[in-house]
Design a protein around this motif. Structure first.
Motif, PDB file in Angstrom:
ATOM      1  N   ASP A   1      -2.180  -6.425  -9.395  1.00 60.86           N
ATOM      2  CA  ASP A   1      -3.394  -6.817 -10.340  1.00 60.86           C
ATOM      3  C   ASP A   1      -2.676  -7.097 -11.803  1.00 60.86           C
ATOM      4  O   ASP A   1      -2.840  -8.121 -12.400  1.00 60.86           O
TER       5      ASP A   1
ATOM      6  N   ASP B   1      -0.287 -10.037 -11.678  1.00 59.10           N
ATOM      7  CA  ASP B   1      -1.174 -11.331 -11.683  1.00 59.10           C
ATOM      8  C   ASP B   1      -1.750 -11.661 -13.100  1.00 59.10           C
ATOM      9  O   ASP B   1      -1.573 -12.675 -13.408  1.00 59.10           O
TER      10      ASP B   1
ATOM     11  N   ILE C   1      -0.041 -11.724  -1.185  1.00 64.10           N
ATOM     12  CA  ILE C   1      -0.894 -12.097  -2.108  1.00 64.10           C
ATOM     13  C   ILE C   1      -2.263 -11.670  -1.653  1.00 64.10           C
ATOM     14  O   ILE C   1      -2.607 -11.728  -0.575  1.00 64.10           O
TER      15      ILE C   1
END
Lengths: 107, 724
Positions: free
Chosen positions: A85, A88, A102
């Motif tokens: 997270d 990202d 992913i």
């Protein structure tokens, strides 16, 4: 919090447990640097990280850069969901260059 | 994870915003649409959402978001504000207050609150119509009417915001996580691209893992305004470098941004391109301007812009005026500081000690008879008095905020009762002590409800009596001789004397045939267990209440009385001391002890022997034809000590009652710092506290109303035998 195995071996592995945050950063910095200095190839297992913040991320960047300076191989493996997270969010996945799964985030 | 003090700030801020919101909503509910006011409501909701997002208090974010989406539509004119909608928002506001209180207490909201919230969200979303409910985040963009002319040719093509953040080194240590801001940004729009700047991280040896070296370059798509985006960073503003560029900013803005950021120009430029904020061509252009201007960095940017014909002079002027205005606003905001009430109390306490010490010095100076010293102590005590006054003034707050709360009370109660009542507020700027303000709220609420319930008649009756159908309730405050007077008046039916008297006789509060003045009769309603309402309503009329009001006010050393004209309305007047901490006292001696009587209650001093013709009774004396009950403080407090030749009587007045207190010596005026008595003395009604005299001795402060009450009760115990 960490578990350093196979000291002075060509390859080593460190598992970071639970927290990679400002609360553990000081301690982990030492562990990671020691870990890196005693091996040629270090694997950081991130699968058990339950909490990570910007300080933790910063630490990962530091060790990655340090590995590059020393010409050693450093791999991050088993990224836990919170790690994915933050990678990202920060757009730093490319910087680390580790293979990532992913994940499809529920919206 | 949230540090307490930030949470505290959050709660305080939310409460304030909610108050503003409520005020605005009540205005909107009454009157036609005023874009300013709707904006105010919107901003309040918006800021609450923003800061709740920062703390990750999701349920508040979700709820506020629903409210905000509707408000946004109202603002853009898609939905008309109606009283129904305003009522819905008032409910939403209440729900939000409940949520915030739960956050303050650190407790979980119970399930019914949750479901109430959900039903409110549904109602709000119903207002939005179908399109918006599907994707509230992507609701059609608000059309911002650009106030300044824009020359598109010079602006950068992107319609994205650009935000540059460089966090200060202390950010981690103060408990903030840079990513929480990023997450919070996501609540305002969507992050198109985020580049984490890691250039500042030093080599391993020098790196301090608890210092923050990070920065972000974010391109961001949002309909929010700059203020809202800016607000997200309120908590870290002081130690971070934050630059927010709106969509279509001038190329030169980016140039300045690049100049200001610590990284190298080329590197930054690449980042901006990577973010999608700038196209490579735009970047080239900017860097060219940059190098051309490099030799002349001191010139104001406005001048540069005009010279380059990027903007016309009027635009710059407008922008400057705007900036000045923002600065002025900031300035007036900065003139206020929040201070912990405890610190103020401590200051007042110290000033109290200072007064005592000053009085001590004064006494010594007088005893020593040194003129020089006396003069300087006089100056000193004048200064101390000034310090006292300004210290007390610090605690003074305007009563307006308290009064404004009643807008809501009146609205709710009029709905409940089906009466149409207007609240008229005057004297809102009257100041009084903060502790008094806090404690006056409940009694006032009671009085207001009471006036609306019993005072103001139903509309039909009002019309029949030739009054406007809409009732009026007035709240008024003013200063009057060292005290503050608060009035609650209505234009209702007034009090019915006969009814009150009959009831009082029935309850045995007055004997039949007693001759009472109008005022005495009216004030009977403050007696315990008294109610004249024929029907007990939900609100009042159960006979508890007015006596409680009276007791609460007396606990503040205040009084309450009532005026009424039948058929025309009634006025309840509360009189309160300005402060609870320091009074002017009149010192008297009884035996070896000193007592202080509050000076404003002292009417006169007389010699006992000159007036008391009949000493055998020892209960009353004839004061210029008036019956004055008196009491020897020596007896009352069981003081030993030699009797004196000339006893004096201090005549005190409280409300309508007068009484005499017989003392041995009159010692004169004395500024008194009231110190509360311990729990042990709780039962002693005739003492209001104590004070320390200049010589270190303790003097007790006589609580005149308490003492009178006590005498009255004792009299009643003895009297019945006589009466019957």
């Amino acid at each position: 919090m960490t578990d350093v195995n196979n000291k002075n071996q060509p390859s080593g592995r460190i598992v970071i447990e639970d927290e990679l945050t400002i609360y553990t950063a000081l301690e982990l910095k030492e562990k990671l640097l020691t870990g890196l200095s005693t091996t040629e190839e270090l694997e950081l297992d991130l699968s058990r990280i339950g909490e990570i913040d910007a300080a933790g991320l910063q630490l990962l960047i530091m060790i990655k850069q340090q590995a590059a300076v020393l010409g050693k191989v450093l791999r991050f493996t088993g990224h836990s969901p919170v790690v994915l997270d933050i990678l990202d969010l920060s757009g730093l996945a490319g910087f680390f260059g580790d293979p990532l799964l992913i994940v499809c985030k529920p919206t | 994870m949230i540090p307490d003090e930030y949470l505290q700030t959050f709660v305080v801020e939310c409460r304030e915003l909610l108050e503003q919101m409520e005020e605005a909503l009540l205005i909107v509910e009454q009157a036609a649409e005023d874009p300013e006011i709707i904006n105010a409501i919107f901003r309040a909701a918006y800021t609450i959402k923003g800061s709740a997002g920062m703390f990750g208090i999701d349920h508040i974010v979700v709820f506020t978001h629903a409210a905000e989406s509707v408000l946004d539509k109202v603002r853009s004119g898609d939905i008309a504000m109606s009283s129904v909608l305003a009522a819905l928002f008032i409910e939403a506001h209440d729900h939000l207050s409940v949520l915030v209180e739960h956050v303050a207490e650190g407790s979980q909201a119970p399930e019914e609150t949750d479901s109430h919230g959900k039903s409110l969200i549904e109602q709000l979303e119903a207002c939005l119509g179908e399109t918006a409910t599907a994707q509230p985040d992507n609701s059609p963009p608000i059309v911002h009417q650009p106030k300044l002319e824009r020359e598109q040719s010079e602006a950068v093509g992107t319609d994205l915001w650009h935000i540059s953040l460089r966090f200060g080194p202390e950010v981690f240590r103060i408990g903030m996580d840079p990513f929480s801001f990023v997450r919070c940004l996501s609540s305002l729009g969507s992050i198109v691209e985020l580049v984490t700047i890691i250039d500042a991280i030093p080599a391993a040896e020098e790196m301090d893992p608890e210092t923050c070296y990070l920065g972000f370059e974010i391109s961001f798509s949002s309909e929010a305004d700059k203020l809202a985006i800016n607000n997200i960073f309120n908590f870290v503003r002081s130690d971070c470098l934050i630059r927010i560029l709106p969509p279509h900013s001038k190329a030169s803005e980016y140039q300045r941004l690049i100049q200001e950021l610590p990284e190298q120009e080329m590197r930054l430029g690449e980042i901006l391109v990577k973010c999608g904020t700038l196209t490579p061509e735009e970047l080239d252009n900017i860097l060219r301007i940059q190098s051309a201007r490099g030799d002349d960095p001191q010139r104001p940017i406005g001048e540069v812009l005009v010279e380059q014909q990027m903007v016309s002079p009027p635009v710059v002027e407008a922008a400057l005026a705007k900036q000045q205005q923002v600065k002025d606003n900031k300035k007036s905001e900065a003139n206020l500081i929040r201070v912990d009430a405890e610190k103020l109390d401590e200051l007042i306490n110290l000033v109290g000690e200072l007064i005592i010490a000053g009085a001590g010095t004064n006494m010594i100076a007088r005893r020593a008879g040194m003129a020089d010293l006396m003069e300087s102590t006089a100056t000193l005590s004048r200064l101390v008095e000034e310090v006292r006054d300004s210290a007390l003034a610090l605690r003074m707050v305007q009563i307006g905020a308290t009064f404004n709360r009643f807008q809501r009370v009146v609205r709710d109660v009029s709905k409940e009762l089906g009466k149409d009542v207007d609240l008229v507020i005057s004297g809102a700027e009257t100041e009084l002590d903060k502790t008094v303000v806090e404690k006056i709220g409940d009694p006032l609420t009671h009085l207001v409800r009471n006036s609306m319930d019993h005072g103001i008649e139903p509309a039909e009756l009002r019309i029949a009596r030739g009054k406007p159908a809409k009732g009026t309730l007035k709240l008024n405050a003013y200063h009057d001789a060292g005290s503050i007077v608060i009035e609650v008046s209505d234009d209702g039916g007034g009090l019915n004397k006969e009814k009150i008297l009959a009831k009082a006789i029935e309850r045995g509060l007055v004997s039949e045939g007693a001759n009472l003045t109008d005022k005495e009769i009216y004030n009977l309603i403050f007696e315990a267990g008294f109610s004249t309402a024929d029907a007990v309503s939900n609100l009042s009329g159960r006979g508890v209440g007015m006596d409680v009001v009276k007791r609460n006010i007396q606990a503040l050393r205040g009084t309450v009385d009532l005026d009424s004209v039948e058929g025309q309305g009634s006025t309840i007047r509360i009189r309160l001391p300005l402060t609870l901490a320091i009074i002017d006292g009149f010192m008297v001696g009884v035996g070896n002890a000193a007592y202080v009587i509050p000076l404003d209650m002292v009417v006169e001093c007389i010699e006992l022997r000159a007036w008391a013709s009949d000493e055998g009774d020892g209960q009353y004396l004839n004061l210029r034809g008036e019956v004055l009950p008196y009491r020897r403080l020596r007896d009352h407090f069981d003081k030993e000590g030699d009797l004196v030749q000339r006893e004096n009587v201090v005549v005190v007045r409280y409300g309508e009652h007068k009484a005499g207190l017989v003392v041995d010596k009159l010692l004169g005026e004395f500024q008194t710092v009231i110190k509360p008595l311990g729990k042990l003395f709780k039962g002693e009604k005739s003492l209001g506290g104590f004070t320390i005299l200049g010589n270190g001795e303790v003097a007790l402060i006589v609580d005149v109303p308490g003492l009178m009450g006590q005498i009255e009760r004792e009299k009643n115990i003895k009297m019945p035998a006589v009466a019957r």
